[in-house]
Design a protein around this motif. Structure first.
Motif, short mmCIF file in Angstrom:
data_model
loop_
_atom_site.label_atom_id
_atom_site.label_comp_id
_atom_site.label_asym_id
_atom_site.label_seq_id
_atom_site.Cartn_x
_atom_site.Cartn_y
_atom_site.Cartn_z
N LYS A 168 40.98 -25.92 -15.98
CA LYS A 168 40.98 -24.50 -16.35
C LYS A 168 40.53 -24.27 -17.79
CE LYS A 168 44.55 -23.20 -13.07
NZ LYS A 168 45.88 -22.61 -12.91
N SER A 169 40.49 -25.29 -18.59
CA SER A 169 40.08 -25.15 -19.98
C SER A 169 38.55 -25.20 -20.06
CB SER A 169 40.68 -26.28 -20.82
OG SER A 169 40.24 -26.19 -22.13
N ARG A 170 37.96 -24.02 -20.22
CA ARG A 170 36.51 -23.91 -20.23
C ARG A 170 36.04 -23.12 -21.45
NH1 ARG A 170 34.92 -22.79 -13.96
NH2 ARG A 170 36.28 -24.37 -13.11
N GLU A 171 34.78 -23.30 -21.76
CA GLU A 171 34.18 -22.58 -22.89
C GLU A 171 32.88 -21.95 -22.40
OE1 GLU A 171 33.35 -23.38 -27.60
OE2 GLU A 171 33.88 -25.05 -26.30
N GLN A 172 32.65 -20.69 -22.80
CA GLN A 172 31.45 -19.98 -22.37
C GLN A 172 30.54 -19.69 -23.56
OE1 GLN A 172 32.64 -16.52 -20.16
NE2 GLN A 172 32.58 -17.68 -18.24
N PHE A 173 29.24 -19.84 -23.33
CA PHE A 173 28.23 -19.52 -24.34
C PHE A 173 27.28 -18.49 -23.74
CE2 PHE A 173 29.57 -23.86 -25.18
CZ PHE A 173 29.89 -23.78 -26.52
N LYS A 174 26.91 -17.49 -24.55
CA LYS A 174 26.02 -16.43 -24.08
C LYS A 174 24.71 -16.51 -24.84
CE LYS A 174 29.76 -13.30 -22.95
NZ LYS A 174 30.37 -12.00 -23.19
N LEU A 175 23.62 -16.28 -24.12
CA LEU A 175 22.29 -16.28 -24.69
C LEU A 175 21.62 -14.98 -24.29
CD1 LEU A 175 20.16 -18.02 -26.19
CD2 LEU A 175 19.41 -18.78 -23.95
N PHE A 176 21.25 -14.14 -25.27
CA PHE A 176 20.60 -12.87 -25.01
C PHE A 176 19.11 -12.99 -25.31
CE2 PHE A 176 24.97 -11.75 -26.02
CZ PHE A 176 25.28 -10.89 -24.99
N ILE A 177 18.27 -12.49 -24.40
CA ILE A 177 16.83 -12.47 -24.61
C ILE A 177 16.39 -11.01 -24.65
CG2 ILE A 177 14.58 -13.16 -23.71
CD1 ILE A 177 16.05 -15.43 -22.24
N HIS A 178 15.99 -10.55 -25.84
CA HIS A 178 15.54 -9.18 -26.06
C HIS A 178 14.03 -9.12 -25.82
CE1 HIS A 178 19.42 -8.15 -27.90
NE2 HIS A 178 19.36 -9.37 -28.42
N LYS A 179 13.55 -8.00 -25.23
CA LYS A 179 12.13 -7.88 -24.91
C LYS A 179 11.61 -6.50 -25.30
CE LYS A 179 13.34 -9.45 -20.72
NZ LYS A 179 13.25 -9.60 -19.29
N ARG A 180 10.36 -6.46 -25.76
CA ARG A 180 9.66 -5.22 -26.06
C ARG A 180 8.27 -5.30 -25.43
NH1 ARG A 180 14.12 -4.75 -27.46
NH2 ARG A 180 14.99 -4.02 -29.41
N PHE A 181 7.67 -4.13 -25.18
CA PHE A 181 6.38 -4.05 -24.50
C PHE A 181 5.48 -3.07 -25.24
CE2 PHE A 181 3.73 -2.44 -20.98
CZ PHE A 181 3.20 -3.64 -20.55
N LEU A 182 4.24 -3.46 -25.49
CA LEU A 182 3.24 -2.60 -26.13
C LEU A 182 2.00 -2.54 -25.25
CD1 LEU A 182 3.30 -4.03 -29.77
CD2 LEU A 182 4.34 -1.90 -29.03
#
Length: 97
Positions: free
Chosen positions: A58-72
């Motif tokens: 039950k002992s867990r660790e979470q890591f989050k990775l965000f990918i931001h995007k823009r368009f032209l």
């Protein structure tokens, strides 16, 4: 006349916005029409890792990775755009349409 679709990705939203401003300033100096930046949905990846390799499931660790995007979208380009110096961690995809 060439038209380009430019997609920009980064892990940090602040660096991404600075890069988009730099690209728009470079393109606008050449009197080229630009539509954008259009904000695309941020992709979120979550990685879960066990803290203890043996007993404590039950002992867990979470890591989050965000990918931001823009368009032209760039219209009516007479010559090919040269590469622009961008900070590390920023990915630039250019497609002709």
């Amino acid at each position: 006349m060439l038209n380009y679709k430019i997609k920009i990705k980064a892990f940090d939203g602040y660096i991404l916005n600075l890069s988009v401003i730099k690209i728009i300033n470079y393109i606008s100096k050449q009197n080229i029409k630009v539509i954008g930046p259009i904000t695309l949905p941020t992709k979120k990846k979550i990685y879960t890792i066990l803290r203890s390799p043996h007993v404590h499931k039950k002992s867990r660790e979470q890591f989050k990775l965000f990918i931001h995007k823009r368009f032209l979208v760039v219209y009516n380009v007479k010559k090919i755009l040269k590469p622009i110096d961008l900070p590390s961690g920023v990915k630039l995809e250019i497609k002709k349409c």
